[in-house]
Design an enzyme around this catalytic site. Structure first.
Site, PDB file in Angstrom:
ATOM      1  N   GLU A 100      12.306  -2.585  -9.687  1.00 16.44           N
ATOM      2  CA  GLU A 100      13.769  -2.733  -9.586  1.00 16.44           C
ATOM      3  C   GLU A 100      14.339  -1.817  -8.510  1.00 16.44           C
ATOM      4  O   GLU A 100      15.495  -1.939  -8.143  1.00 16.44           O
ATOM      5  CB  GLU A 100      14.427  -2.416 -10.930  1.00 16.44           C
ATOM      6  CG  GLU A 100      14.293  -3.536 -11.926  1.00 16.44           C
ATOM      7  CD  GLU A 100      15.117  -3.305 -13.171  1.00 16.44           C
ATOM      8  OE1 GLU A 100      15.592  -2.170 -13.384  1.00 16.44           O
ATOM      9  OE2 GLU A 100      15.267  -4.266 -13.947  1.00 16.44           O
ATOM     10  N   LYS A 101      13.529  -0.892  -8.024  1.00 19.40           N
ATOM     11  CA  LYS A 101      13.972  -0.006  -6.924  1.00 19.40           C
ATOM     12  C   LYS A 101      14.473  -0.862  -5.763  1.00 19.40           C
ATOM     13  O   LYS A 101      15.506  -0.561  -5.160  1.00 19.40           O
ATOM     14  CB  LYS A 101      12.787   0.871  -6.518  1.00 19.40           C
ATOM     15  CG  LYS A 101      12.850   1.467  -5.146  1.00 19.40           C
ATOM     16  CD  LYS A 101      13.642   2.733  -5.156  1.00 19.40           C
ATOM     17  CE  LYS A 101      13.608   3.507  -3.865  1.00 19.40           C
ATOM     18  NZ  LYS A 101      13.246   2.825  -2.668  1.00 19.40           N
ATOM     19  N   LEU A 137       0.483   3.695  -2.004  1.00 17.74           N
ATOM     20  CA  LEU A 137       0.859   3.605  -3.417  1.00 17.74           C
ATOM     21  C   LEU A 137       1.287   4.959  -4.007  1.00 17.74           C
ATOM     22  O   LEU A 137       0.778   5.998  -3.623  1.00 17.74           O
ATOM     23  CB  LEU A 137      -0.331   3.066  -4.226  1.00 17.74           C
ATOM     24  CG  LEU A 137      -0.868   1.704  -3.779  1.00 17.74           C
ATOM     25  CD1 LEU A 137      -2.005   1.253  -4.685  1.00 17.74           C
ATOM     26  CD2 LEU A 137       0.236   0.651  -3.750  1.00 17.74           C
ATOM     27  N   HIS A 138       2.223   4.872  -4.940  1.00 12.90           N
ATOM     28  CA  HIS A 138       2.653   6.044  -5.697  1.00 12.90           C
ATOM     29  C   HIS A 138       2.817   5.614  -7.153  1.00 12.90           C
ATOM     30  O   HIS A 138       2.552   4.445  -7.497  1.00 12.90           O
ATOM     31  CB  HIS A 138       3.944   6.631  -5.111  1.00 12.90           C
ATOM     32  CG  HIS A 138       5.036   5.611  -4.898  1.00 12.90           C
ATOM     33  ND1 HIS A 138       5.665   4.976  -5.934  1.00 12.90           N
ATOM     34  CD2 HIS A 138       5.586   5.091  -3.769  1.00 12.90           C
ATOM     35  CE1 HIS A 138       6.562   4.142  -5.468  1.00 12.90           C
ATOM     36  NE2 HIS A 138       6.529   4.179  -4.138  1.00 12.90           N
ATOM     37  N   GLU A 139       3.273   6.543  -7.991  1.00 15.07           N
ATOM     38  CA  GLU A 139       3.400   6.269  -9.428  1.00 15.07           C
ATOM     39  C   GLU A 139       4.236   5.024  -9.724  1.00 15.07           C
ATOM     40  O   GLU A 139       4.022   4.343 -10.713  1.00 15.07           O
ATOM     41  CB  GLU A 139       4.025   7.474 -10.138  1.00 15.07           C
ATOM     42  CG  GLU A 139       3.020   8.497 -10.608  1.00 15.07           C
ATOM     43  CD  GLU A 139       2.007   7.954 -11.629  1.00 15.07           C
ATOM     44  OE1 GLU A 139       2.411   7.305 -12.605  1.00 15.07           O
ATOM     45  OE2 GLU A 139       0.801   8.185 -11.437  1.00 15.07           O
ATOM     46  N   GLY A 140       5.221   4.751  -8.853  1.00 10.58           N
ATOM     47  CA  GLY A 140       6.065   3.565  -9.064  1.00 10.58           C
ATOM     48  C   GLY A 140       5.213   2.298  -9.045  1.00 10.58           C
ATOM     49  O   GLY A 140       5.351   1.426  -9.915  1.00 10.58           O
ATOM     50  N   HIS A 141       4.307   2.204  -8.060  1.00 13.42           N
ATOM     51  CA  HIS A 141       3.431   1.028  -7.993  1.00 13.42           C
ATOM     52  C   HIS A 141       2.515   0.992  -9.221  1.00 13.42           C
ATOM     53  O   HIS A 141       2.271  -0.078  -9.791  1.00 13.42           O
ATOM     54  CB  HIS A 141       2.549   1.086  -6.740  1.00 13.42           C
ATOM     55  CG  HIS A 141       3.306   1.035  -5.453  1.00 13.42           C
ATOM     56  ND1 HIS A 141       3.488   2.133  -4.654  1.00 13.42           N
ATOM     57  CD2 HIS A 141       3.928   0.007  -4.818  1.00 13.42           C
ATOM     58  CE1 HIS A 141       4.181   1.800  -3.582  1.00 13.42           C
ATOM     59  NE2 HIS A 141       4.469   0.514  -3.657  1.00 13.42           N
ATOM     60  N   GLY A 143       0.825  -1.205   0.000  1.00 12.07           N
ATOM     61  CA  GLY A 143       0.000   0.000   0.000  1.00 12.07           C
ATOM     62  C   GLY A 143       0.857   1.251   0.000  1.00 12.07           C
ATOM     63  O   GLY A 143       2.028   1.210  -0.394  1.00 12.07           O
TER      64      GLY A 143
END
Ligand code: PAF
Length: 302
Positions: free
Chosen positions: A148-149, A33-37, A31
């Site tokens: 990949e972060k 969440l941001h743009e990466g998710h 949870g």
């Protein structure tokens, strides 16, 4: 989008989605969440008929000195974002559904999980491996996507899938998606919200310093000297400490002390104002580019 919180309902919902032989991609999250998710969800939609996302703040991957209670929880907001991205099913179990009374099993992936974040956060990757294995068994997706972060996490999960014959998804079906970055280059993370304006500004120096180090490494500079210079640069920018700055083989994550001859990764964790940030960058040509190069060399007889 349907939301389920009980395993028996998840199984029924998954079976329904599978009708007609449809394929399923899983995007596991905690949870916040941001743009990466959301980039993982978008990539998942391109690769499978249906996307299932999970939101579960996994207690077993938090250390005793890490504040599980303070981890941001915003289920309503997150579920609106997932619905907007076309997720078919949200799996959001309570803790007792995942870890029932008497739960006594833990998965340890040795080697790849031991250094870097594994050394700084003992037990963290056992918790990650255990919950991800459970998620794979619960959802039985065809593929699963991870950022990949968290590069070491991705390597640990791939190793586990290969070692435990998790046929769904097989290690090759675990897809790593490139890190999403803010406009100034800082890797997106739910932790960035803890940085005040001044530290947020300073933190943008992390990827800049890392890119300079990658460029030096790719030019064949001495690895130790580059890593020492990177640590010094980060402290100079305003980071309080550097947990690690290392060059590692991209697959095994074994540390490299000489310029890489195969795909490698520069991995960094550093602390600023009480927030621990991690980032990583590819070093050297991609495997594909290296293959093309050796094919071209072969054609030339070189
Ligand atoms: O990356 C995360 O958000 C978590 O570590 C994961 C993979 C969802 C497991 O809890």
């Amino acid at each position: 989008m349907e939301t389920v919180t009980r395993l028996e309902n998840l199984r029924i919902a998954v079976e329904k989605l599978r009708e007609g032989g449809a394929t399923i991609a899983l995007v596991p999250t905690m949870g916040a969440l941001h743009e990466g998710h959301l980039s993982l969800v978008r990539a998942a939609r391109e690769r499978a008929d249906h996307v299932i996302a999970s939101i579960f703040v996994n207690p077993t991957q938090f250390g005793a000195n890490e504040d599980l209670a303070a981890y941001p929880r915003q289920l309503a907001e997150d579920s609106g974002m997932l619905e907007g991205e076309g997720v078919a099913l949200l799996w959001a179990p309570p803790v007792e559904e995942v870890y029932p009374e008497g739960f006594a099993t833990s998965i340890t992936v040795s080697g790849v999980s031991e250094d870097f974040c594994g050394a700084a956060r003992p037990g963290h990757f056992d918790g990650v491996a255990t919950v991800v294995c459970k998620l794979f068994n619960q959802v039985a997706p065809d593929i699963a996507l991870f950022g990949e972060k968290d590069y070491q996490q991705l390597a640990v999960i791939r190793r586990m899938a290969r070692d435990l014959d998790l046929l769904r998804p097989h290690a090759d079906d675990i897809i790593g998606i490139a890190t999403m970055r803010e406009d100034d280059g800082l890797a997106m993370s739910s932790r960035n919200r803890y940085l005040g304006p001044e530290n947020r500004r300073r933190a943008a120096g992390l990827p800049i310093a890392m890119r300079a180090a990658v460029s030096d490494l790719e030019s064949g500079a001495d690895v130790d000297a580059v890593l020492n210079a990177l640590r010094a640069a980060l402290l100079d920018i305003g980071f309080d400490s550097v947990d690690y700055a290392a060059l590692a083989d991209a697959g095994s994550l074994e540390k490299l002390t000489s310029p890489p001859t195969a795909p490698a990764r520069l991995l960094v964790a550093a602390r600023i104002g009480g927030t621990r940030l991690i980032d990583n960058l590819e070093v050297g040509r991609s495997e594909e580019a290296q293959n093309e190069l050796s094919a071209a060399r072969c054609r030339l007889g070189a």
